[in-house]
Design an enzyme around this catalytic site. Structure first.
Site, mmCIF file in Angstrom:
data_model
loop_
_atom_site.group_PDB
_atom_site.id
_atom_site.type_symbol
_atom_site.label_atom_id
_atom_site.label_comp_id
_atom_site.label_asym_id
_atom_site.label_seq_id
_atom_site.Cartn_x
_atom_site.Cartn_y
_atom_site.Cartn_z
ATOM 1 N N MET A 1 -27.549 -0.627 -11.526
ATOM 2 C CA MET A 1 -28.448 -1.335 -12.439
ATOM 3 C C MET A 1 -27.924 -2.711 -12.819
ATOM 4 O O MET A 1 -26.738 -3.019 -12.666
ATOM 5 C CB MET A 1 -28.670 -0.506 -13.707
ATOM 6 C CG MET A 1 -27.449 -0.275 -14.554
ATOM 7 S SD MET A 1 -27.737 0.919 -15.902
ATOM 8 C CE MET A 1 -27.966 2.450 -14.991
ATOM 9 N N CYS A 2 -28.849 -3.550 -13.302
ATOM 10 C CA CYS A 2 -28.512 -4.889 -13.780
ATOM 11 C C CYS A 2 -27.963 -5.720 -12.624
ATOM 12 O O CYS A 2 -28.585 -5.828 -11.582
ATOM 13 C CB CYS A 2 -27.533 -4.775 -14.958
ATOM 14 S SG CYS A 2 -27.275 -6.294 -15.893
ATOM 15 N N ILE A 3 -26.770 -6.303 -12.763
ATOM 16 C CA ILE A 3 -26.177 -7.120 -11.707
ATOM 17 C C ILE A 3 -25.424 -6.278 -10.689
ATOM 18 O O ILE A 3 -25.118 -6.746 -9.582
ATOM 19 C CB ILE A 3 -25.228 -8.190 -12.322
ATOM 20 C CG1 ILE A 3 -24.822 -9.252 -11.289
ATOM 21 C CG2 ILE A 3 -24.005 -7.521 -12.926
ATOM 22 C CD1 ILE A 3 -25.979 -10.050 -10.720
ATOM 23 N N THR B 1 -32.461 -0.875 -10.656
ATOM 24 C CA THR B 1 -33.372 -1.323 -11.722
ATOM 25 C C THR B 1 -32.784 -2.561 -12.400
ATOM 26 O O THR B 1 -31.552 -2.698 -12.479
ATOM 27 C CB THR B 1 -33.617 -0.194 -12.741
ATOM 28 O OG1 THR B 1 -34.718 -0.562 -13.598
ATOM 29 C CG2 THR B 1 -32.401 0.076 -13.613
#
Length: 217
Positions: free
Chosen positions: A134-136, A189
């Protein structure tokens, strides 16, 4: 009960694991009846950031010790993680993913991924077990696997271009949704790459956890 490895990269969005993302992941797993097993690298952080001022601090902190704050002490060195003992693996975001789990923040497309994380993710994949990033954190995936895969970090064009340069197929995605590479059982995501508040981050993370658990059956 499904046993899911959760990889943290410290404690704090600017130099470690994003705390909201980490806690939301642990909460979603618990609500789904899965057991979370937390891991973090036992090494010094790339840097230390004052989260009040945003400025660098001249001190040294250990990634595992800092991540233990989030895990309430129930955490193990990443090097000790075994794919044989896990049903799935999820990697939380935060700058720690780009600084401590890899050096993507400083090296971009020329980055390297932490050996323990790379080996664990490859072993999980070889065993047909799902992965969630998720995220980066998804930006590391093209450096972990030497085959094309579909992933998202949201809608950031510059980061997406770097991912494409490394060989990944970036799919634009809104904060509340997920991108699933069905063939490789990899779920991603945007989380706080796009989220404006904790509720927005929660929606996508809950979907990611749910899909990872479905893929682990």
């Amino acid at each position: 009960m499904k046993k899911v490895g959760v990889v943290l990269s410290g404690c704090g969005v600017y130099d470690g694991a994003e705390i909201h993302e980490s806690v939301l992941t642990l909460l979603a797993l618990a609500k789904q009846g899965a057991e979370a097993v937390c891991f973090a690298p036992d090494k010094n952080q790339a840097d230390v950031i004052n989260h009040l001022s945003g400025e660098s601090m001249s001190e040294t902190r250990n990634v595992l010790i800092e991540a233990a704050r989030i895990a309430r002490g129930n955490i193990q060195p990443l090097a000790q993680a075994s794919a044989d003992e896990l049903d799935a693996l999820i990697v939380a975001g935060g700058f720690g993913a780009a600084k401590n789990l890899s050096n993507f923040a400083s090296q971009g497309s020329e980055c390297r991924v932490d050996d323990a994380l790379k080996n664990l993710a490859q072993q999980m994949h070889a065993a047909g077990k799902p992965l969630g990033f998720m995220c980066i954190a998804p930006a590391m995936l093209p450096k972990i696997f030497d085959f094309p895969l579909r992933l998202t970090i949201g809608t950031d064009i510059d980061t997406a271009e770097v991912i494409e340069e490394m060989g990944g197929e970036h799919v634009p995605c809104p904060v509340e949704d997920i991108v699933v590479d069905e063939d490789n059982k990899i779920v991603t995501t945007p989380a706080y790459m796009l989220a404006q508040n904790i509720a927005e981050a929660a929606t996508g993370i809950e979907k990611l956890v749910e899909r990872v658990l479905v893929l682990s059956r």
